[in-house]
Design a protein around this motif. Structure first.
Motif, PDB file in Angstrom:
ATOM      1  N   ALA A  56       0.817  -1.202   0.000  1.00  0.00           N
ATOM      2  CA  ALA A  56       0.000   0.000   0.000  1.00  0.00           C
ATOM      3  C   ALA A  56       0.857   1.260   0.000  1.00  0.00           C
ATOM      4  O   ALA A  56       0.508   2.269  -0.599  1.00  0.00           O
ATOM      5  CB  ALA A  56      -0.933  -0.003   1.210  1.00  0.00           C
ATOM      6  N   PHE A  57       1.993   1.220   0.689  1.00  0.00           N
ATOM      7  CA  PHE A  57       2.854   2.401   0.803  1.00  0.00           C
ATOM      8  C   PHE A  57       4.267   2.008   0.411  1.00  0.00           C
ATOM      9  O   PHE A  57       5.094   1.690   1.276  1.00  0.00           O
ATOM     10  CB  PHE A  57       2.836   2.944   2.228  1.00  0.00           C
ATOM     11  CG  PHE A  57       1.464   3.253   2.750  1.00  0.00           C
ATOM     12  CD1 PHE A  57       0.800   4.402   2.349  1.00  0.00           C
ATOM     13  CD2 PHE A  57       0.844   2.407   3.636  1.00  0.00           C
ATOM     14  CE1 PHE A  57      -0.470   4.681   2.829  1.00  0.00           C
ATOM     15  CE2 PHE A  57      -0.422   2.687   4.122  1.00  0.00           C
ATOM     16  CZ  PHE A  57      -1.078   3.836   3.711  1.00  0.00           C
ATOM     17  N   ILE A  78       2.314  -1.409   9.953  1.00  0.00           N
ATOM     18  CA  ILE A  78       1.192  -0.605   9.463  1.00  0.00           C
ATOM     19  C   ILE A  78       1.011  -0.829   7.970  1.00  0.00           C
ATOM     20  O   ILE A  78      -0.087  -1.068   7.463  1.00  0.00           O
ATOM     21  CB  ILE A  78       1.437   0.890   9.772  1.00  0.00           C
ATOM     22  CG1 ILE A  78       1.416   1.118  11.277  1.00  0.00           C
ATOM     23  CG2 ILE A  78       0.399   1.764   9.079  1.00  0.00           C
ATOM     24  CD1 ILE A  78       1.774   2.521  11.688  1.00  0.00           C
ATOM     25  N   VAL A 112      -2.312  -2.625   6.168  1.00  0.00           N
ATOM     26  CA  VAL A 112      -3.128  -1.920   5.174  1.00  0.00           C
ATOM     27  C   VAL A 112      -3.088  -2.661   3.846  1.00  0.00           C
ATOM     28  O   VAL A 112      -4.107  -2.817   3.169  1.00  0.00           O
ATOM     29  CB  VAL A 112      -2.651  -0.460   5.019  1.00  0.00           C
ATOM     30  CG1 VAL A 112      -3.411   0.234   3.914  1.00  0.00           C
ATOM     31  CG2 VAL A 112      -2.816   0.288   6.326  1.00  0.00           C
ATOM     32  N   ASP A 114       2.437   9.389   7.115  1.00  0.00           N
ATOM     33  CA  ASP A 114       2.201   7.998   6.751  1.00  0.00           C
ATOM     34  C   ASP A 114       1.555   7.894   5.386  1.00  0.00           C
ATOM     35  O   ASP A 114       0.814   6.995   5.101  1.00  0.00           O
ATOM     36  CB  ASP A 114       1.319   7.349   7.775  1.00  0.00           C
ATOM     37  CG  ASP A 114       0.100   8.174   8.041  1.00  0.00           C
ATOM     38  OD1 ASP A 114      -0.803   7.714   8.683  1.00  0.00           O
ATOM     39  OD2 ASP A 114       0.056   9.323   7.545  1.00  0.00           O
ATOM     40  N   ASP A 115       1.838   8.878   4.586  1.00  0.00           N
ATOM     41  CA  ASP A 115       1.146   8.890   3.307  1.00  0.00           C
ATOM     42  C   ASP A 115       2.038   8.330   2.218  1.00  0.00           C
ATOM     43  O   ASP A 115       3.213   8.538   2.184  1.00  0.00           O
ATOM     44  CB  ASP A 115       0.805  10.331   2.971  1.00  0.00           C
ATOM     45  CG  ASP A 115      -0.045  10.417   1.741  1.00  0.00           C
ATOM     46  OD1 ASP A 115      -0.736  11.392   1.605  1.00  0.00           O
ATOM     47  OD2 ASP A 115       0.005   9.504   0.915  1.00  0.00           O
ATOM     48  N   ASP A 116       1.442   7.597   1.385  1.00  0.00           N
ATOM     49  CA  ASP A 116       2.142   7.276   0.150  1.00  0.00           C
ATOM     50  C   ASP A 116       1.076   6.954  -0.858  1.00  0.00           C
ATOM     51  O   ASP A 116      -0.070   6.695  -0.522  1.00  0.00           O
ATOM     52  CB  ASP A 116       3.057   6.086   0.343  1.00  0.00           C
ATOM     53  CG  ASP A 116       4.288   6.227  -0.516  1.00  0.00           C
ATOM     54  OD1 ASP A 116       5.345   5.808  -0.078  1.00  0.00           O
ATOM     55  OD2 ASP A 116       4.173   6.767  -1.613  1.00  0.00           O
ATOM     56  N   LEU A 117       1.454   7.021  -2.081  1.00  0.00           N
ATOM     57  CA  LEU A 117       0.456   6.767  -3.092  1.00  0.00           C
ATOM     58  C   LEU A 117       0.798   5.476  -3.789  1.00  0.00           C
ATOM     59  O   LEU A 117       1.927   5.233  -4.144  1.00  0.00           O
ATOM     60  CB  LEU A 117       0.454   7.894  -4.113  1.00  0.00           C
ATOM     61  CG  LEU A 117       0.056   9.235  -3.529  1.00  0.00           C
ATOM     62  CD1 LEU A 117       0.303  10.299  -4.558  1.00  0.00           C
ATOM     63  CD2 LEU A 117      -1.385   9.209  -3.108  1.00  0.00           C
ATOM     64  N   VAL A 118      -0.184   4.703  -3.947  1.00  0.00           N
ATOM     65  CA  VAL A 118       0.038   3.536  -4.762  1.00  0.00           C
ATOM     66  C   VAL A 118      -0.355   3.913  -6.162  1.00  0.00           C
ATOM     67  O   VAL A 118      -1.510   4.162  -6.454  1.00  0.00           O
ATOM     68  CB  VAL A 118      -0.818   2.377  -4.285  1.00  0.00           C
ATOM     69  CG1 VAL A 118      -0.606   1.205  -5.200  1.00  0.00           C
ATOM     70  CG2 VAL A 118      -0.428   2.039  -2.891  1.00  0.00           C
ATOM     71  N   SER A 119       0.623   3.981  -6.977  1.00  0.00           N
ATOM     72  CA  SER A 119       0.340   4.479  -8.309  1.00  0.00           C
ATOM     73  C   SER A 119      -0.050   3.361  -9.226  1.00  0.00           C
ATOM     74  O   SER A 119      -0.337   3.576 -10.382  1.00  0.00           O
ATOM     75  CB  SER A 119       1.571   5.173  -8.855  1.00  0.00           C
ATOM     76  OG  SER A 119       2.146   5.902  -7.815  1.00  0.00           O
TER      77      SER A 119
END
Lengths: 114, 702, 206
Positions: free
Chosen positions: B124-125, B197, B201, B671-676
């Protein structure tokens, strides 16, 4: 844990769309109202802390604390309206923490000093 | 967990020509060859492999420490290590093996396999995934640097892995060793927490369509349980380590007995973490062999739901047994009785698992490959370790066993015989998937037999030594107590293990060489059951060419086998026909990033800083903060300006570009990341296949 | 209002977070909740340590109504509680794309948080003057560790709020990424409810 029936059922209610809708249940005024309740409880708590009524002092204090805790978590953090899995994580953490630490404190025999 | 059963919508994305844009340090690195591509990668498979490689490096360090211990104890009055150095060596052996070997090796499998097994293209991240790897590496080297900082064996942790108070205070441990322990484990804790985490997720949110929770492979389930244990156990040790650090560095009074502090505070906090930690170590191996045994028995796992349920039960019960480590600490009879009972209870789900593995093999068409041998080794050795564990739960017996070699024997049977052998089983099983060639079976069997014989030679006698009364952690013993023979046997055994591991390492290179003359292994060399075998070997960077729609447990198996009219299992397709060949190079993947590495590099500086000089903290803090801001403002992808998603918020009226809006999407959430992965389907709507998505993407750009 | 809801619904459908996950649950929000679950055990440990040592005061002052300045702490608790209200109003504004209100409420929240932290620092200095040093007793260490950890959490929250505020000033907040505000808010409310707990256990129950 679950079967496909629930999968389908819940799939419809937990999409991002739905949760966004549901936030709409509370208006700005609603938030203010909750805040006023919280403020009143806090005031009562403080006043209560000056009247040391032996037997029920701590229980009533903790009851008020739990109500405040619940109001913030349920309303301000949207737990009441959001998907249940969030509440699941949070409650798991709370219950685990409550469980292990209460056992630890009981084993350390601290309660007689309260 | 029941509610998150909605099918996963994983679209294939598209790769657009990358136009380099001069964003300076905020440009994302690109390319996937050369050393830099490994340093900055966010690919879960490469991260998994690096986890494994670093863990094996630490494994050698921890192994050499173990050999030093056994050399010292081989004969009475050993003179190889001084008592001071001996304390440091056994402490580092324990800490290394637990935190730098078993846990990261499990993380290696988790990273590599978990997304594959649920049919996802990445975690997810992805950037946070890279972060956990590099924080682990930073923490590992930080901890190991204590071996030589200030001179060899001067400032090494020496309080044992559980580091009891008040021995850990500055009064009794005046060197910087315990500081390295406290800070090092906190750094490692960050790595595990971030990873936990991320993987939770991932497991909940990234599953392929149809991959309901009860269709997930047992390994995925066990890894999920482990992540929950990590999630909830790590903060407890974090508290304990912080308090210890406050005591030692800044004169607080948490464990200062002179001030009336309670030394049991440490024991409670440590073991509230420490017992779930035991299951953190073992459950991944349980998962691994739950994959291996069915494949080599040609039977589905016996009692899948019981397997999953008992894993969850172990996870839960593991929270209620910690005080069995403290039976002799004067807890009082009620606590001791309660924890005794809860400890006995935990044998039940573990027994269920053992039974299920045996029942899976029962009547199966067993192929005794090396992977299978190791798996059977786990079942048998762990049973021995489990049984000696049951004897600990009887508190009266435990009182006799506490701090003797019997305990050492027990936990080596579960950690070496259970966790490590399981990981070796996993190596042999998934090696072709990870590297595209099989490990040689002949060398593998030598590896297995040497390891299992050496293991029993080393740790079996320790039961006897312990019951004879030999204390653990003594640096030498006098002749005449009857300890000589078994200690010598044990030391010889440890060298047999050493040669076993050596053969494993040789096997890696021998097999690679041999593989040049062998046909490629194909997607499914073992005739296996789970989704990771449904793509090419080694796994292509994008994992799956097309999204898999799962319709049953062991989906891949059911693609290959069906039933004839008489209800017999018959092959209906070859793996090569069912599996994807990895040829689709048209999948949008998350871009590499510098910042996880930079952020991790800052942490050891902070660590050295709090111990030696606060100015170093400033450097570390600068790196960490800089990395966080770089992270936030980094474009989520290659600055190609054209992958077409996220630029459709037209109505907010400020007309900023897609990239800046993306940057803000990820802003302010550490804790953000984008799953591109396949994210650009805004206009394509129901784009289900790569082709349509690609079209949509191009239309956007055009 | 209905339009605004529709608006956010449209965005929920086309932004990453709501879309590419199998459950329809946003990755980021899920991660934050998972993290908060973990934080429960962190604060639980610190609170337990405090409870274990609250009567272990050696020669220093102890937790009592006379020692604590209840009216002062009540006021700062009220301030923190109020900041939760402004936070939720900021989220409300963000979801509706009301950038002006979003900025106002974010800044107010950060300010209220700062007032709280300032109050805590003031309180600490008073306590130190009254003889409750960090090393005075196990009680003092536990008290400062617990409230200090909470204070650090508030400070991190303030930094997150200010960063979001700056984003809003630069016009980068829109209903499509209102979730950012919501996640910052989750963290902020959590810090608030931890204080609800601490306030009762440390101060009022004294």
């Amino acid at each position: 844990m679950s079967n496909e029936t629930t999968a389908v059922e819940t799939g419809e209610t937990i999409g991002g769309r739905k949760t966004h809708d549901e936030h709409g249940h509370i208006t700005e005024f609603g938030y203010v109202r909750i805040f006023i309740i919280l403020a009143i409880i806090t005031a009562v708590e403080v006043v209560w802390s000056y009247y040391n009524i032996e037997a029920i002092f701590i229980p009533v204090l903790f009851l008020m604390m739990i109500v405040k805790f619940w109001l913030v978590a349920a309303e301000f953090m949207h737990l009441k309206y959001d998907v249940k899995v969030f509440a699941g994580f949070f409650v798991t953490g709370l219950v685990l923490a409550g469980g292990v630490y209460l056992i630890f404190l009981s084993a350390s025999q601290i309660w007689q000093s309260f | 967990m029941a509610i998150i059963e909605n099918p996963l919508e994983l679209e294939s994305g598209t790769v657009v020509e990358v136009a380099e844009r001069p964003l300076g340090a905020l440009t994302r690195p690109s390319g996937n060859t050369g050393w830099a591509s490994w340093l900055f990668t966010v690919d879960h498979k490469r991260i998994g492999i690096m986890y494994g490689a670093f863990a094996m490096f630490f494994f050698l360090i921890g192994g050499l420490e173990a050999l030093a211990i056994r050399l010292q104890l081989a004969v009475p009055n050993g003179k190889i290590l001084s008592p001071e150095v001996y304390n440091q060596v056994f402490t580092m052996h324990g800490v290394t093996m637990i935190f730098l070997v078993i846990m990261p090796l499990a993380a290696a499998f988790a990273n590599y396999l978990l997304p594959l097994q649920i049919g996802a293209r990445d975690v997810a991240f992805p950037r946070m995934n890279a972060l956990s790897l590099w924080v682990f590496v930073a923490g590992g080297f930080f901890l190991c640097s204590s071996l030589f900082i200030g001179g060899w064996f001067k400032n090494v942790p020496n309080g044992g892995w559980f580091n009891y108070a008040p021995n850990s205070g500055t009064l009794f441990s005046p060197t910087q060793g315990i500081d390295f322990y406290a800070v090092g484990l906190q750094i490692l804790g960050i790595a595990s927490l971030v990873s936990a985490i991320n993987l939770i997720v991932t497991t909940l949110n990234m599953r392929a369509e149809g991959m309901t929770l009860m269709r997930m492979p047992v390994l995925t389930w066990m890894l999920l349980v482990v992540q929950f244990l990590l999630l909830f156990a790590l903060p407890v040790i974090t508290v304990a380590l912080f308090l210890l650090m406050f005591d030692r560095l800044w004169g607080a009074n948490f464990f200062n007995v002179e001030m009336g502090a309670d030394p049991l505070l440490w024991q409670h906090l440590f073991w509230i973490f420490g017992h779930p930690e035991v299951y953190i170590l073992i459950l991944p191996s349980f998962g691994i062999i739950s994959e291996v045994i069915p494949v080599f028995s040609r039977k589905p796992i016996f009692g899948y739901s019981f397997m999953v349920g008992s894993g969850i039960a172990i996870g839960f019960l593991g929270w209620g047994v910690w005080a069995h480590h403290m039976f002799v600490s004067g807890l009082g009879p009620i606590s001791v009785a309660a924890f005794s009972v809860s400890t006995m209870m935990i044998a039940v789900p573990t027994g269920v698992k053992i039974l299920n593995w045996v029942a899976t093999m029962w009547g199966g068409k067993i192929r005794l490959t090396t992977a299978m041998l190791f798996a059977v080794g786990v079942v048998s050795m762990f049973t021995i370790g489990g049984l000696s564990g049951v004897t600990h739960s009887v508190s009266v017996a435990d009182t006799q066993q506490t701090d003797t070699y019997y305990i050492v024997a027990h936990f080596h049977y579960v950690i070496f015989g259970g966790a490590l052998l399981g990981i070796f089983s996993g190596f042999y099983f998934w090696w072709p998937k990870m590297f595209g060639y099989k490990l040689n079976e002949k060398w593998g069997k030598w590896n297995f037999w040497l390891q299992i014989v050496g293991f029993n030679l080393t740790f079996g006698p320790m039961h006897i030594l312990g019951l004879q009364g030999m204390s653990r952690r003594i640096d030498s013993y006098d002749p005449g107590y009857g300890f000589e023979t078994w200690n010598l046997v044990s030391s010889i055994g440890s060298f047999v293990i050493f040669f076993g591991v050596l053969i494993f390492i040789i096997n890696i290179f021998v097999s690679k060489k041999q593989a040049e003359h062998l046909p490629p292994v194909g997607p499914d060399p073992w005739d296996a059951r789970s989704l990771e075998w449904m793509t090419a070997s080694p796994t292509p960077e994008h994992n799956f060419d097309e999204d898999i729609v799962v319709d049953s447990l062991d989906h891949f198996w059911h693609q290959k086998y069906g039933y004839d009219d008489d209800g017999n299992v018959v092959r209906i397709a070859y793996a090569e026909d069912v599996a994807q060949d990895g040829s689709n190079d048209n999948v949008h993947l998350p871009s590499p990033s510098y910042w996880p590495l930079v952020l991790s590099a800052g942490l050891p500086f902070i660590g050295y800083g709090v111990i030696y000089n606060y100015w170093l903290c400033a450097i570390g803090g600068f790196l960490v903060l800089g990395a966080i801001f770089g992270w936030i403002f980094e474009p989520p992808d290659d600055p190609d300006g054209g992958h077409g998603h996220h630029d459709d918020h037209g109505d907010d009226g400020d007309g900023h570009s897609a990239d800046s809006s993306d940057a803000d999407d990820s802003a302010e959430k550490t804790d953000d990341d984008l799953v591109s992965v396949g994210a650009d389907t805004a206009e394509a709507g129901d784009a289900a296949t790569t082709e349509t998505t690609a079209t949509a993407g191009e239309a956007d750009n055009g | 209002m209905a339009e605004a809801v529709l608006d956010s619904a449209v965005h929920a459908a086309d932004d990453d977070h709501g879309h590419s996950t199998g459950t329809g649950i946003s990755n980021n929000k899920l991660a934050m909740w998972v993290f908060l679950g973990s934080e429960c055990l962190l604060f639980g440990g610190l609170i337990s340590t405090y409870l274990l040592y609250r009567h272990n005061i050696q020669d220093g002052p102890g937790p009592s109504e006379e020692f604590f300045d209840i009216p002062f702490t009540s006021a700062s608790s009220f301030v923190l509680l109020m900041s939760s209200l402004t936070m939720v109003l900021a989220h409300y504004a963000a979801e509706r794309g009301d950038n002006r209100k979003l900025k106002i409420w974010l800044l107010t929240t950060a300010l209220l948080g700062s007032v709280f932290v300032a109050g805590q620092i003031y309180e600490f200095t008073v306590f130190v003057e009254e003889g409750l040093g960090w090393s005075t007793s196990p009680f003092s260490s536990a008290f400062y560790a617990l409230t200090g950890f909470h204070g650090v959490h508030v400070t991190i929250g303030i930094i997150m709020l200010l960063s979001t505020f700056i984003s809003a000033v630069r016009g980068r907040m829109h209903p499509g990424n209102a979730e950012t505000v919501e996640i910052v808010g989750l963290y902020w409310h959590f810090v608030d409810i931890v204080w609800v707990f601490i306030f009762t256990v440390i101060y009022l129950a004294a």
